[in-house]
Design a protein around this motif. Structure first.
Motif, PDB file in Angstrom:
ATOM      1  N   UNK A   1     -35.970 147.518 -38.828  1.00  0.00           N
ATOM      2  CA  UNK A   1     -35.772 148.973 -39.033  1.00  0.00           C
ATOM      3  C   UNK A   1     -34.555 149.299 -39.401  1.00  0.00           C
TER       4      UNK A   1
ATOM      5  N   UNK B   1     -30.467 155.343 -35.597  1.00  0.00           N
ATOM      6  CA  UNK B   1     -31.650 154.465 -35.495  1.00  0.00           C
ATOM      7  C   UNK B   1     -31.520 153.297 -34.704  1.00  0.00           C
TER       8      UNK B   1
ATOM      9  N   UNK C   1     -30.482 154.626 -30.875  1.00  0.00           N
ATOM     10  CA  UNK C   1     -31.463 155.244 -30.298  1.00  0.00           C
ATOM     11  C   UNK C   1     -32.638 154.385 -29.951  1.00  0.00           C
ATOM     12  N   UNK C   2     -32.981 153.378 -30.744  1.00  0.00           N
ATOM     13  CA  UNK C   2     -33.949 152.525 -30.491  1.00  0.00           C
ATOM     14  C   UNK C   2     -33.395 151.451 -29.157  1.00  0.00           C
TER      15      UNK C   2
ATOM     16  N   UNK D   1     -41.433 158.081 -26.285  1.00  0.00           N
ATOM     17  CA  UNK D   1     -42.560 157.197 -26.622  1.00  0.00           C
ATOM     18  C   UNK D   1     -42.576 155.790 -26.366  1.00  0.00           C
TER      19      UNK D   1
ATOM     20  N   UNK E   1     -43.305 152.010 -26.794  1.00  0.00           N
ATOM     21  CA  UNK E   1     -43.352 151.090 -27.806  1.00  0.00           C
ATOM     22  C   UNK E   1     -44.543 149.967 -27.581  1.00  0.00           C
TER      23      UNK E   1
ATOM     24  N   UNK F   1     -40.254 154.170 -37.242  1.00  0.00           N
ATOM     25  CA  UNK F   1     -39.001 154.435 -36.345  1.00  0.00           C
ATOM     26  C   UNK F   1     -39.723 154.377 -35.050  1.00  0.00           C
ATOM     27  N   UNK F   2     -39.623 153.492 -34.119  1.00  0.00           N
ATOM     28  CA  UNK F   2     -40.338 153.865 -32.751  1.00  0.00           C
ATOM     29  C   UNK F   2     -39.961 154.887 -31.959  1.00  0.00           C
ATOM     30  N   UNK F   3     -38.860 155.258 -32.074  1.00  0.00           N
ATOM     31  CA  UNK F   3     -38.457 156.601 -31.212  1.00  0.00           C
ATOM     32  C   UNK F   3     -38.732 157.779 -31.861  1.00  0.00           C
ATOM     33  N   UNK F   4     -39.275 157.866 -33.050  1.00  0.00           N
ATOM     34  CA  UNK F   4     -39.515 159.015 -33.494  1.00  0.00           C
ATOM     35  C   UNK F   4     -40.965 159.552 -33.606  1.00  0.00           C
TER      36      UNK F   4
END
Lengths: 277, 252
Positions: free
Chosen positions: A164, A182, A185-186, A275, A277, B97-100
């Motif tokens: 990422x 990125x 926030x992940x 979301x 994962x 991007x997993x949060x988007x």
């Protein structure tokens, strides 16, 4: 079903792991049960909103101690969360060197340091010069928070896949923005969990607060003055010879547990992942 | 056809291990150049040198020149961030991007460089998804998570994300190695369309893929460029013995 050795061992091991879970939960449930049983009778509106009464007078409460705990923990968060989280970012993103490994090691040692040491630290460096105060209490327990927050942040950031970071850098996003938008926030839910653990851990600290915030039978008058806190007030009630005060100590303990529970649930709800994962 | 990228005397190291030895190569504009060779031959290292991603690895070193439009991207006054914006990259493993959401993934590069206008972003998201042949499949799910898509869709999402910042060159690092044949052929068709506007370099393990899509092919072995030429020539009449051995499957 035919019983052979493989299946038998499977059954035994599954049972053993389940049994260990039960053993681990027993103390937790028994604490909750005892505290609730002994403390519930003390709790009413006055208990939450009134000042403590002198010995012998009925009623009175822990209002100022609840207020004080929020103030002291708030001060500790103001210091401990930014310092801890930024340290964690450094350790994970820039700490692949001697200095980084040393800081990581020191943070591990600090995590296991007895909390009274943080109290002595606050006493020596703040109380001796400025007297007992809410600030001294906040600083003392922030010392306990920082290594926990730093290490959990570091671990959460290290769990973010390198792919990422590369994806972001390859888009022409500068490194600092990559980390901020990125990587952080992940890893957000892990960082929040770490921060919560740290807050929960220090909210119940008593020893460092006795040496720094000291205690106060009245409402808070300022962050540069001694202040009452729940753990210290519980301590005062618990070591007294009066049965009524013992009940109040149980009530205070129950409130402390409930506050930490609410904090946990509240933050979980707010930061629930958009979301999965 | 003009040269888009010229590589001169390129060497690359990981710590003390040399991964690339004195590579000299020219990449033509609006062409697809395939890099083939066995695992560990330096293919990926090579294309990561073209957009300054090699230096992201700790202790990685590089020497030599990479000229893009005649200008060396390794000169001290060049900001790697600008280079990476001009030279996009699609990785082996799809990495949305997993949060988007899907649309946020596409415009992530623009959003994080300060483009705020929702209308512009929405337009670019739609345009890029169309270019990446993904629009029809996701137009009703733009707010869903990028990682909810299938592997092949995720890879096309990553292509859309790379296209959204309007690069001149796109580097593909084994983009289909984790995909099934149908997704693979979609991405190959896509590359053939994209070469009208972009210069493309693709690393691939799959020789049929190199033969199908590329105009030029470079064969790497043990960190050295063994042979480079038009794809037809490389596959039909290789000059070097080792190229022929690799192509007919005698090793690698």
């Amino acid at each position: 079903m035919k019983w052979n050795k493989r299946k038998l061992i499977d059954r035994i091991m599954s049972f053993l792991t389940a049994a260990c879970v039960v053993i681990a939960i027993i103390p937790l449930l028994s604490i909750l049960y005892t505290v609730t049983l002994n403390g519930i009778s003390a709790i009413n509106i006055d208990f939450l909103t009134q000042l403590p009464k002198p010995v012998g007078e009925a009623g009175g409460g822990l209002g100022n101690a609840i207020q004080g705990t929020f103030i002291v923990v708030g001060i500790a968060c103001l210091i401990g969360l930014p310092v801890g989280i930024l340290s964690g970012v450094y350790l994970s993103e820039y700490g692949e060197n001697k200095f980084g490994r040393m800081v990581s090691f020191v943070a591990d040692v600090l995590t296991g340091t007895p909390s009274i040491v943080a109290g002595i630290f606050g006493y020596t460096f703040i109380v001796l010069y400025f007297g007992f105060s809410a600030i001294a209490g906040g600083v003392a327990i922030s010392v306990l928070m920082i290594p926990i927050v730093a290490r959990t942040t570091e671990e959460s950031l290290k769990l973010v896949p390198g792919s990422l970071r590369e994806a972001s850098l390859a888009l022409g996003i500068p490194r600092w923005k990559t980390i901020l938008h990125i990587v952080l926030s992940t890893a957000m839910s892990g960082i929040i969990t770490g921060a919560l653990l740290a807050i929960a851990r220090v909210s119940g600290e008593t020893a460092p607060l006795l040496l720094t915030a000291f205690g106060n039978p009245f409402w808070a008058v300022g962050i540069d003055k001694p202040i009452s806190t729940l753990p210290a007030q519980i301590f005062t009630y618990a070591i007294s010879p009066f049965p009524d005060w013992h009940t109040k100590a149980w009530g205070g303990a129950l409130i402390l547990i409930i506050l930490i529970l609410i904090l946990n649930i509240g933050v979980r709800l707010i930061t629930r992942r958009k979301y999965r994962v | 056809m003009p040269e888009k990228i010229t590589i001169e005397n390129l060497n690359a190291w990981f710590e003390t291990k040399q991964a690339l030895h004195d590579i000299n190569l020219s990449i033509q504009e609006n062409m697809i150049t395939a890099i083939i060779g066995p695992s560990g031959c330096g293919k990926s290292t090579f294309i990561r040198c073209l957009n300054r991603m090699h230096e992201v690895v700790p202790k990685a070193k590089i020497s030599g020149k990479v000229l893009v439009d005649g200008k060396n991207i390794y000169e001290s006054d060049v900001d790697p961030v600008d280079i990476r914006r001009r030279i996009g990259m699609v990785f082996q493993k799809a990495n949305p991007f997993p949060t988007m959401s899907i649309s946020d993934n596409v415009v992530a590069g623009l959003k994080l460089s300060g483009v705020k206008d929702k209308k512009i972003l929405d337009n670019i998201a739609e345009e890029s998804l169309k270019k990446a042949a993904l629009w029809d499949e996701v137009k009703n799910d733009l707010n869903k998570s990028g990682v909810s898509l299938s592997g092949g869709q995720q890879q096309r999402l990553c292509i859309a994300r790379a296209l959204a910042v309007e690069p001149e060159i796109i580097l593909f690092d084994e983009p289909c190695s984790a995909l099934d044949p149908i997704s693979t052929s979609k991405i190959e068709d896509l590359m053939l369309e994209l070469k009208e506007k972009y210069t493309i370099v693709i690393v691939t393990h799959n020789m049929q893929q190199a033969a199908r899509v590329s105009d030029y092919t470079a064969f790497f072995l043990y960190g050295k460029l063994i042979e480079f030429g038009e794809t037809n020539q490389i596959f039909k009449k290789p000059m070097e013995k080792s190229t022929e051995d690799y192509i007919v499957g005698r090793f690698g």
